[in-house]
Design a protein around this motif. Structure first.
Motif, mmCIF file in Angstrom:
data_model
loop_
_atom_site.group_PDB
_atom_site.id
_atom_site.type_symbol
_atom_site.label_atom_id
_atom_site.label_comp_id
_atom_site.label_asym_id
_atom_site.label_seq_id
_atom_site.Cartn_x
_atom_site.Cartn_y
_atom_site.Cartn_z
ATOM 1 N N PRO A 40 64.423 97.295 -8.991
ATOM 2 C CA PRO A 40 63.094 97.523 -8.402
ATOM 3 C C PRO A 40 63.159 98.344 -7.109
ATOM 4 O O PRO A 40 63.982 98.095 -6.239
ATOM 5 N N SER A 41 62.302 99.350 -7.016
ATOM 6 C CA SER A 41 62.196 100.171 -5.815
ATOM 7 C C SER A 41 60.884 100.943 -5.868
ATOM 8 O O SER A 41 60.183 100.935 -6.885
ATOM 9 N N ALA A 42 60.558 101.598 -4.781
ATOM 10 C CA ALA A 42 59.339 102.408 -4.743
ATOM 11 C C ALA A 42 59.464 103.613 -5.675
ATOM 12 O O ALA A 42 58.489 104.018 -6.318
ATOM 13 N N ARG A 43 60.658 104.174 -5.769
ATOM 14 C CA ARG A 43 60.879 105.319 -6.659
ATOM 15 C C ARG A 43 60.653 104.911 -8.116
ATOM 16 O O ARG A 43 60.059 105.648 -8.897
ATOM 17 N N ARG A 44 61.131 103.720 -8.471
ATOM 18 C CA ARG A 44 60.968 103.217 -9.840
ATOM 19 C C ARG A 44 59.478 103.071 -10.167
ATOM 20 O O ARG A 44 59.028 103.483 -11.228
ATOM 21 N N THR A 45 58.719 102.505 -9.246
ATOM 22 C CA THR A 45 57.293 102.316 -9.463
ATOM 23 C C THR A 45 56.582 103.657 -9.639
ATOM 24 O O THR A 45 55.735 103.816 -10.526
ATOM 25 N N THR A 46 56.944 104.615 -8.816
ATOM 26 C CA THR A 46 56.349 105.948 -8.913
ATOM 27 C C THR A 46 56.672 106.590 -10.256
ATOM 28 O O THR A 46 55.793 107.194 -10.890
ATOM 29 N N MET A 47 57.891 106.464 -10.702
ATOM 30 C CA MET A 47 58.285 107.066 -11.967
ATOM 31 C C MET A 47 57.611 106.369 -13.147
ATOM 32 O O MET A 47 57.221 107.022 -14.122
ATOM 33 N N ILE A 48 57.455 105.059 -13.088
ATOM 34 C CA ILE A 48 56.764 104.344 -14.161
ATOM 35 C C ILE A 48 55.309 104.807 -14.228
ATOM 36 O O ILE A 48 54.775 105.064 -15.316
ATOM 37 N N LEU A 49 54.662 104.932 -13.074
ATOM 38 C CA LEU A 49 53.278 105.404 -13.060
ATOM 39 C C LEU A 49 53.161 106.833 -13.584
ATOM 40 O O LEU A 49 52.243 107.144 -14.354
ATOM 41 N N SER A 50 54.085 107.700 -13.199
ATOM 42 C CA SER A 50 54.027 109.077 -13.701
ATOM 43 C C SER A 50 54.285 109.122 -15.208
ATOM 44 O O SER A 50 53.666 109.912 -15.927
ATOM 45 N N GLY A 51 55.176 108.276 -15.693
ATOM 46 C CA GLY A 51 55.425 108.201 -17.130
ATOM 47 C C GLY A 51 54.208 107.710 -17.890
ATOM 48 O O GLY A 51 53.862 108.241 -18.955
#
Length: 77
Positions: A40-51
């Motif tokens: 879990p990280s902010a980058r992971r959240t951003t990438m999930i949202l972009s996906g």
């Protein structure tokens, strides 16, 4: 002759649209699937949202593509 050129142009546009839809949904799915196994990280959240956005755009374009394809088939008959 002009009709055959127009038909080929329309078929080419349909093929390009199909490849764009496949790219968006496939890449979005790959991004989401790979991010689910990362820490879990902010980058992971951003990438999930972009996906997820890519998947939604692909689905939206697919719906429009299907409508356009049905109109094209009905027009040809």
């Amino acid at each position: 002759m002009v009709q055959s050129i127009d038909r080929e142009r329309a078929v080419g546009a349909i093929r390009r649209e199909k490849s764009l839809i496949d790219m968006l949904t496939g890449a979005g799915t790959g991004i989401v699937a790979s991010c689910l196994f990362s820490p879990p990280s902010a980058r992971r959240t951003t990438m999930i949202l972009s996906g997820l956005i890519m998947i939604c755009v692909g689905w939206y374009k697919k719906a429009k593509y299907d409508q356009k394809l049905i109109r094209y088939i009905e027009k040809g008959e």
